[in-house]
Scaffold this motif. Sequence first.
Motif, PDB file in Angstrom:
ATOM      1  N   ILE A 453       0.927  -1.153   0.021  1.00 55.50           N
ATOM      2  CA  ILE A 453      -0.041   0.229   0.064  1.00 55.50           C
ATOM      3  C   ILE A 453       1.091   1.135   0.024  1.00 55.50           C
ATOM      4  CG2 ILE A 453      -1.655   1.350   1.278  1.00 55.50           C
ATOM      5  CD1 ILE A 453      -2.970  -1.241   1.990  1.00 55.50           C
ATOM      6  N   VAL A 456       2.082   2.291  -3.459  1.00 56.34           N
ATOM      7  CA  VAL A 456       1.160   2.881  -4.425  1.00 56.34           C
ATOM      8  C   VAL A 456       1.004   4.433  -3.882  1.00 56.34           C
ATOM      9  CG1 VAL A 456       0.292   0.984  -5.523  1.00 56.34           C
ATOM     10  CG2 VAL A 456      -0.771   1.833  -3.473  1.00 56.34           C
ATOM     11  N   ILE A 457       0.854   4.523  -2.712  1.00 49.91           N
ATOM     12  CA  ILE A 457       0.730   5.780  -2.031  1.00 49.91           C
ATOM     13  C   ILE A 457       1.681   6.892  -2.487  1.00 49.91           C
ATOM     14  CG2 ILE A 457       0.379   7.417  -0.205  1.00 49.91           C
ATOM     15  CD1 ILE A 457      -0.967   5.095   1.111  1.00 49.91           C
ATOM     16  N   LEU A 460       1.462   7.402  -6.494  1.00 50.26           N
ATOM     17  CA  LEU A 460       0.605   8.713  -6.447  1.00 50.26           C
ATOM     18  C   LEU A 460       1.029  10.000  -6.249  1.00 50.26           C
ATOM     19  CD1 LEU A 460      -2.618   9.402  -7.010  1.00 50.26           C
ATOM     20  CD2 LEU A 460      -2.956   8.903  -4.389  1.00 50.26           C
ATOM     21  N   PHE A 463       3.716  11.021  -9.208  1.00 54.08           N
ATOM     22  CA  PHE A 463       3.110  11.479 -10.329  1.00 54.08           C
ATOM     23  C   PHE A 463       2.232  12.938 -10.277  1.00 54.08           C
ATOM     24  CE2 PHE A 463       3.549   6.757 -11.454  1.00 54.08           C
ATOM     25  CZ  PHE A 463       4.682   7.265 -12.290  1.00 54.08           C
ATOM     26  N   THR A 587      -4.376  20.938  -8.963  1.00 57.04           N
ATOM     27  CA  THR A 587      -4.366  19.509  -8.645  1.00 57.04           C
ATOM     28  C   THR A 587      -5.074  18.997  -7.493  1.00 57.04           C
ATOM     29  OG1 THR A 587      -2.690  17.612  -8.684  1.00 57.04           O
ATOM     30  CG2 THR A 587      -2.045  19.313  -7.589  1.00 57.04           C
ATOM     31  N   TYR A 588      -5.322  17.783  -7.473  1.00 56.73           N
ATOM     32  CA  TYR A 588      -5.843  17.169  -6.006  1.00 56.73           C
ATOM     33  C   TYR A 588      -5.041  17.410  -5.061  1.00 56.73           C
ATOM     34  CZ  TYR A 588      -9.626  14.488  -8.570  1.00 56.73           C
ATOM     35  OH  TYR A 588     -10.560  13.974  -9.305  1.00 56.73           O
ATOM     36  N   PHE A 590      -6.339  16.145  -1.593  1.00 54.31           N
ATOM     37  CA  PHE A 590      -6.534  15.267  -0.759  1.00 54.31           C
ATOM     38  C   PHE A 590      -6.818  15.936   0.917  1.00 54.31           C
ATOM     39  CE2 PHE A 590      -4.525  13.046  -4.057  1.00 54.31           C
ATOM     40  CZ  PHE A 590      -5.401  12.221  -4.400  1.00 54.31           C
TER      41      PHE A 590
ATOM     42  N   ILE B 111      -8.246  15.730 -14.593  1.00 55.89           N
ATOM     43  CA  ILE B 111      -9.315  15.017 -13.767  1.00 55.89           C
ATOM     44  C   ILE B 111      -9.143  13.333 -13.809  1.00 55.89           C
ATOM     45  CG2 ILE B 111     -11.417  14.509 -12.847  1.00 55.89           C
ATOM     46  CD1 ILE B 111     -12.130  17.414 -13.142  1.00 55.89           C
ATOM     47  N   MET B 114      -5.848  12.254 -12.623  1.00 50.41           N
ATOM     48  CA  MET B 114      -5.651  11.969 -11.291  1.00 50.41           C
ATOM     49  C   MET B 114      -6.557  10.934 -10.785  1.00 50.41           C
ATOM     50  SD  MET B 114      -4.108  13.748  -9.358  1.00 50.41           S
ATOM     51  CE  MET B 114      -3.730  13.028  -7.711  1.00 50.41           C
ATOM     52  N   ARG B 115      -7.726  10.550 -11.370  1.00 47.46           N
ATOM     53  CA  ARG B 115      -8.664   9.353 -11.104  1.00 47.46           C
ATOM     54  C   ARG B 115      -7.797   8.233 -11.710  1.00 47.46           C
ATOM     55  NH1 ARG B 115     -14.838  10.995 -12.485  1.00 47.46           N
ATOM     56  NH2 ARG B 115     -15.094  12.530 -11.183  1.00 47.46           N
ATOM     57  N   LEU B 117      -4.622   7.509 -11.208  1.00 43.41           N
ATOM     58  CA  LEU B 117      -4.004   7.295 -10.441  1.00 43.41           C
ATOM     59  C   LEU B 117      -4.620   6.710  -9.239  1.00 43.41           C
ATOM     60  CD1 LEU B 117      -1.197  10.623 -10.244  1.00 43.41           C
ATOM     61  CD2 LEU B 117      -0.910   8.184 -11.058  1.00 43.41           C
ATOM     62  N   LEU B 118      -5.721   7.274  -8.947  1.00 43.35           N
ATOM     63  CA  LEU B 118      -6.560   6.617  -7.790  1.00 43.35           C
ATOM     64  C   LEU B 118      -7.143   5.127  -8.142  1.00 43.35           C
ATOM     65  CD1 LEU B 118      -8.507   9.777  -6.908  1.00 43.35           C
ATOM     66  CD2 LEU B 118      -7.123   8.509  -5.439  1.00 43.35           C
ATOM     67  N   MET B 120      -4.962   3.134  -9.735  1.00 45.51           N
ATOM     68  CA  MET B 120      -3.901   2.263  -9.448  1.00 45.51           C
ATOM     69  C   MET B 120      -3.597   2.273  -7.801  1.00 45.51           C
ATOM     70  SD  MET B 120      -0.051   3.892  -9.765  1.00 45.51           S
ATOM     71  CE  MET B 120      -0.114   4.907  -8.239  1.00 45.51           C
ATOM     72  N   VAL B 121      -3.944   3.181  -7.044  1.00 44.95           N
ATOM     73  CA  VAL B 121      -3.979   3.021  -5.844  1.00 44.95           C
ATOM     74  C   VAL B 121      -4.871   2.137  -5.233  1.00 44.95           C
ATOM     75  CG1 VAL B 121      -4.276   4.272  -3.463  1.00 44.95           C
ATOM     76  CG2 VAL B 121      -3.109   5.596  -5.061  1.00 44.95           C
ATOM     77  N   PHE B 251     -14.484   8.242  -6.008  1.00 47.60           N
ATOM     78  CA  PHE B 251     -13.303   7.592  -5.762  1.00 47.60           C
ATOM     79  C   PHE B 251     -13.054   6.992  -4.255  1.00 47.60           C
ATOM     80  CE2 PHE B 251     -11.921  11.674  -4.493  1.00 47.60           C
ATOM     81  CZ  PHE B 251     -10.856  11.444  -3.454  1.00 47.60           C
ATOM     82  N   ARG B 252     -13.654   7.763  -3.315  1.00 46.90           N
ATOM     83  CA  ARG B 252     -13.601   7.340  -1.951  1.00 46.90           C
ATOM     84  C   ARG B 252     -14.200   5.842  -1.920  1.00 46.90           C
ATOM     85  NH1 ARG B 252     -14.522  12.350   2.025  1.00 46.90           N
ATOM     86  NH2 ARG B 252     -13.729  13.833   0.260  1.00 46.90           N
ATOM     87  N   TRP B 259      -9.383  -1.298  -0.404  1.00 47.50           N
ATOM     88  CA  TRP B 259      -8.718  -1.271   0.749  1.00 47.50           C
ATOM     89  C   TRP B 259      -9.289  -2.160   1.870  1.00 47.50           C
ATOM     90  CZ3 TRP B 259      -5.341   3.389   1.974  1.00 47.50           C
ATOM     91  CH2 TRP B 259      -4.241   3.409   0.737  1.00 47.50           C
TER      92      TRP B 259
END
Lengths: 619, 278
Positions: A453, A456-457, A460, A463, A587-588, A590, B111, B114-115, B117-118, B120-121, B251-252, B259
């Motif tokens: 985990i 990959v974080i 993220l 990138f 950008t995002y 979070f 967007i 970015m998604r 990448l999410l 991928m996560v 995405f959440r 997970w």
Amino acid sequence: MEKVVGALVLVPWLLALLVFISPWHRVRQFFTFLSLPILTFLTYRVSAGNLPLLVETPNWLNGFVTLYDFLLLFYFLYQGLKFRNFLVSVLSLFQLFLLVWVLKVLPHKEGAELLVDRLTVFMYWIVATVGTLIAFYATKYMEQEDLSRENRFVSVLLWFLGVMNFAVSVNNLEWFFALFETTTLASYVLIRFRWDEISIKNALRALWMNQIGGVAILLAILFAVKYYGVYRFTEILSMKGHLVSMVPLSFLAISALVKGAQLPFHRWLLGAMVAPTPVSAILHSATMVKIAPYLILRLSPVIKGTLLAKLLIITTGFVFVSAGLLALTQSNFKKILAYSTISLLGLMMLTGSMGSPTAVLASLLLILFHAVVKALLFMEAGVMEKLFKAKYIEDIKRLVERAPVTVLFISIGFMSMTIVPYGIFVAKWLTIEEASNFLSHGAYISSIIFVAIGGVILSLLYFKVIGVMTRKREEFVRFRLERLPFVYLFSTVPLVLFTVFGSLFIARLSAELINPVVAQVVGSPAPVKAAGLTLITGVSALYGWQIIGAFLLLLIVPILAYFVHFSGTDRVFPYTCGERVDLTLGTYNFFCVSSIEPFVETASVALFILTLVLGGGLV
Amino acid sequence: MTLALVLTLLSPIIGGFVYGFERILRARMQGRVGPPLLQPFYDFFKLLEKRSLIVHSFHAFMGIMYLLGTWFSLYVLLSGGDILVAIFFHLLSLAFLVVGGFSVRSPYSIIGSMRELLHMVAYEPVFVLAAAGLYLVTGTFQVSEILHSDQLPILYVPLVFLSLLLALPSVLKKSPFDLSEAHQEIIGGPEIEYSGKYYEAVYTAKWIEYVYAFFFVFLFAGGKWWLGALLVLFSFFLVNLIDNVTARFNFRQMVAFHWYILIPLTVINLMLLALWRN
């Protein structure tokens, strides 16, 4: 040989003195530069010799170190009183009290006080190459910031290198305490460097947090003397298998976690961002925090397989994931780097505590590549700050249009932490494969989840940043490289080259250069072989054609991409679905993750206490 | 080795047929007739003739690199190398798509990246743990040896297989996890700025990803190739069924599902297996 080891400690101090008294900028620069060839040569001399090397030191040195300890602690106390900082003063007093106690019970035994083995030399190499390059870089950085204070700044950096060399070669735990606290002092002085309110505040915080590590070491000495009657690394290591108690080891492990800025003690490393950028570079790569994985690796043969090791795996694995998550919320470029350091330090200690040959190999690879890459990234952060006035993610938008070389270097740095052929990836890969062998234990199974985990974080995160940097408005009409000062190029290009070629020849590097270190740390070498570029581990292989293929895709292509122009196609503006509004693209960031921060901190405090209490057998 | 090379070279064609078949299957599920089987190839040739509009060359170039990167990562997988390395090579191909998507100043594209990448996560840890599961059963990470092993991984790690199966929609950008494409809201995401020949590269890369994703399912049958083929057919059907009957998550929910549900499932299976083995 003893003289060479002495020189490795003293030469940086001497050069620091010369830099300090020299009135001319060029002369200072020359002396700083001189440290690179001298230290590299000396390190080469040591590594060519017979190791491990136990060095006997004269008796007066022992007394001198003790005297120095007291002076240092009184200085800390003075600082605590001067700035009215309760924690610093109290911890200094507590340390003084413990130190007196330690001196009272410390049995005096004949034996070597210095231990130089392959692990030590491995750290020497990092200091001699990465550390000196950063010091050299700092001369130029200060030229653009405040030349009048350059001599102080650079001389402290050089002195720090000597301290670091000394710290990794001591055998006596009391001496280790002295050097541990000296690195604390060095970081305190460096963080405080700008002398404004926030610098002093953050410096004091770094001071008291690291003092907790010092207290832990003193307690470790007390318990080691009480239970085993010993106070040297070699003696503790030789007791492998019939330890009376784990308490001293758990205290040492805690001090490593504090020094390694693991959550909840991460704030000091983040606070260090207020200092000039070379400070961050040197703290994150060559010195200071690298003591943490070093200490864990030192102890790993004794703690391997114990409850302490398992708890350490869980604690550091937790940090690996949660520091990566918290990094997502940051927008300051240096803070992103700092969080990712904390995260990767967690991974280094995780692999170190697993203690099997392959895991230790992974840990050493991580230490090496992380030192190189983080130094590179922080230097580039400094370049961006000074030349392009960019500190935040918002500022680095479309940087590729202004500074293609800088962007390329930063991308190589970031990619080397995630993508296939690079060193840090190889270490992660080895970790996952090694952890798969131990899946019957809860701790090891958690390690594989954490690595999967956390990895990959971080991808993220990187990138996200690369994405912001490479954003462009339109075609390159006229392609132009930015002009970088010579010193900046001189100090960053070797690191880039090492990242690339070290990763290309990763098989040879790990099988021939790192494996002897593993053999001396663990007792047996890791089962890795090199066949050409192919890295063969016990259970599988990373083929040379894969490495080369990935390099072709990754390195040649982005460089090529600047020069590719498709003719015969029409250029259009991006599609915005018919809306005509001004574009401000971010950008995002979070925000949602910051809500878990209190829970993360609580959990990490709990894990710290668990490690100490259960792992150390304090129940 | 030659088989792997031939398969890799043919993979766009295989993927194209799979895609064509999928469109028919989905149409039948929705009570329609659907396009002919060769429709993806007709689209392919139509796109070749279209006039290409690009934002800038870097972006278009990254689209082509996405195709090459995916192709290469498929070869890494099919050539019988380390399964973990193959998983991380897939990340490399993703990198091109994402950097390409980020490199234009288009909100939809950014967007979408970015998604991506999410995505991928969400799915990558599941894949890594699945690789560990295969290792526990067969004792190797090498794909070539897994394909020759006598064990049947699906018997020992059924929960791992299940979680891999449920992670497939997210790899293939299918509903409920089609966030990065999300045609109704971000109009295709990272691929929106591509057109003509350059879109074709991205389009073909997606076909290759089909082969890549279903090959993992195939591995769970170990040496039994016929069983592998059945598993692939079954999972293909299931993924399309799920695609047809579900709506998009945010995405959440996607990350949380992977997970908090799939990873624990995998881990429970791995722990039980390790316990049983000892």
